[in-house]
Enzyme design. Structure first.
Site, mmCIF file in Angstrom:
data_model
loop_
_atom_site.group_PDB
_atom_site.id
_atom_site.type_symbol
_atom_site.label_atom_id
_atom_site.label_comp_id
_atom_site.label_asym_id
_atom_site.label_seq_id
_atom_site.Cartn_x
_atom_site.Cartn_y
_atom_site.Cartn_z
ATOM 1 N N LYS A 23 -13.304 2.119 14.764
ATOM 2 C CA LYS A 23 -14.037 1.363 13.751
ATOM 3 C C LYS A 23 -15.170 0.540 14.380
ATOM 4 O O LYS A 23 -15.255 0.417 15.611
ATOM 5 C CB LYS A 23 -13.046 0.445 13.028
ATOM 6 N N TYR A 63 -11.133 5.679 1.696
ATOM 7 C CA TYR A 63 -10.291 4.514 1.383
ATOM 8 C C TYR A 63 -9.970 4.419 -0.118
ATOM 9 O O TYR A 63 -9.713 3.319 -0.624
ATOM 10 C CB TYR A 63 -10.972 3.238 1.873
ATOM 11 N N ARG A 116 -3.908 -2.168 18.725
ATOM 12 C CA ARG A 116 -4.238 -3.361 17.945
ATOM 13 C C ARG A 116 -3.638 -4.610 18.558
ATOM 14 O O ARG A 116 -4.261 -5.683 18.542
ATOM 15 C CB ARG A 116 -3.747 -3.160 16.502
ATOM 16 N N ASN A 130 -9.306 -4.191 13.028
ATOM 17 C CA ASN A 130 -8.167 -3.745 13.850
ATOM 18 C C ASN A 130 -8.459 -2.461 14.622
ATOM 19 O O ASN A 130 -7.547 -1.714 14.974
ATOM 20 C CB ASN A 130 -6.915 -3.622 12.981
ATOM 21 N N HIS A 133 -8.470 3.561 13.044
ATOM 22 C CA HIS A 133 -7.790 4.159 11.890
ATOM 23 C C HIS A 133 -7.041 5.394 12.354
ATOM 24 O O HIS A 133 -7.557 6.170 13.154
ATOM 25 C CB HIS A 133 -8.809 4.585 10.816
ATOM 26 N N GLU A 144 -8.139 13.847 4.982
ATOM 27 C CA GLU A 144 -9.188 13.119 5.715
ATOM 28 C C GLU A 144 -9.975 14.049 6.648
ATOM 29 O O GLU A 144 -11.195 13.913 6.779
ATOM 30 C CB GLU A 144 -8.548 11.963 6.500
HETATM 31 P P1 IDP Z 1 -3.870 0.847 8.095
HETATM 32 O O1 IDP Z 1 -5.279 0.955 8.663
HETATM 33 O O2 IDP Z 1 -2.939 0.176 9.061
HETATM 34 O O3 IDP Z 1 -3.356 2.155 7.560
HETATM 35 P P2 IDP Z 1 -4.277 0.034 5.316
HETATM 36 O O4 IDP Z 1 -3.285 -0.757 4.537
HETATM 37 O O5 IDP Z 1 -4.435 1.486 4.977
HETATM 38 O O6 IDP Z 1 -3.960 -0.184 6.874
HETATM 39 O O7 IDP Z 1 -5.680 -0.702 5.132
HETATM 40 C C1 IDP Z 1 -6.877 -0.082 5.533
HETATM 41 C C2 IDP Z 1 -7.705 -1.111 6.293
HETATM 42 O O8 IDP Z 1 -8.108 -2.147 5.395
HETATM 43 C C3 IDP Z 1 -6.946 -1.848 7.401
HETATM 44 O O9 IDP Z 1 -6.885 -1.113 8.613
HETATM 45 C C4 IDP Z 1 -7.751 -3.114 7.520
HETATM 46 O O10 IDP Z 1 -8.964 -2.898 8.244
HETATM 47 C C5 IDP Z 1 -8.105 -3.406 6.059
HETATM 48 N N1 IDP Z 1 -7.089 -4.257 5.408
HETATM 49 C C6 IDP Z 1 -5.847 -3.894 5.007
HETATM 50 N N2 IDP Z 1 -5.202 -4.911 4.416
HETATM 51 C C7 IDP Z 1 -6.059 -5.951 4.426
HETATM 52 C C8 IDP Z 1 -5.959 -7.305 3.938
HETATM 53 O O11 IDP Z 1 -4.934 -7.742 3.380
HETATM 54 N N3 IDP Z 1 -7.060 -8.105 4.141
HETATM 55 C C9 IDP Z 1 -8.172 -7.663 4.758
HETATM 56 N N4 IDP Z 1 -8.316 -6.400 5.201
HETATM 57 C C10 IDP Z 1 -7.265 -5.540 5.050
HETATM 58 MG MG MG Z 2 -4.023 3.265 5.925
#
Ligand code: IDP
Ligand code: MG
Length: 152
Positions: A23, A63, A116, A130, A133, A144
């Protein structure tokens, strides 16, 4: 004395593929090499890798499950802020392997040893930065990879 025979290819479970994105925070912080090093050191294989400035439409599809959440628009803004390194990575059980290497979503509490957990932190922004992905299931990986690398 008889030598052990090499396994026939039919003994090996077919490799799986997953989509990985380094990212904008990983690109900005010059951590591409470190993150790819961890993926390669684990033993997985890069099938494709490219720096991309994705269309918002591609990010919206990528997303789609998060549409309507408070972090959705900031997430799309963040993901289009700098080119990202998009890759297809292969290996047996690579979908869960990459998720384990990456660690859980929140970098503050992600365990040390994970990408992470070792390299990420809370920077106070509206989006959780983080670094990486990884597809969350083989079905998501297929969707994807089809979105980002339609020719594969
Ligand atoms: P993942 O990347 O661990 O699969 P997901 O829940 O799919 O996590 O969320 C996609 C991305 O959205 C996360 O990697 C993060 O960058 C962002 N994100 C997820 N939850 C939050 C939140 O509660 N606040 C801000 N950003 C979030
Ligand atoms: Mg995810």
């Amino acid at each position: 004395m008889t030598q052990p025979q090499p396994s026939a290819p039919s003994d090996v479970r077919p490799a799986e593929q997953t989509l990985v994105i380094l990212k904008p925070d990983a690109v900005r912080r010059a951590l591409i090499g470190e993150i790819l090093r961890r993926i390669e050191a684990k033993g997985y294989t890069l099938v494709a890798a490219e720096l991309r400035s994705p269309d918002r439409a591609v990010l919206a599809q990528h997303y789609a499950e998060h549409e309507g959440k408070p972090f959705y628009e900031p997430l799309l803004d963040f993901m289009s802020s700098v080119p990202v390194l998009v890759a297809v990575v292969a290996g047996q059980r690579v979908v869960e392997g990459i998720r384990a290497l990456a660690g859980p979503t929140d970098p503050t509490t992600a365990p040390p040893g994970s990408i992470r957990g070792d390299l990420g932190r809370d920077w106070g922004g509206r989006v959780t930065e983080n670094l990486v992905h990884g597809s969350d299931s083989p079905a998501s990986a297929a969707r994807e990879i089809g979105l980002w690398f339609p020719a594969l």
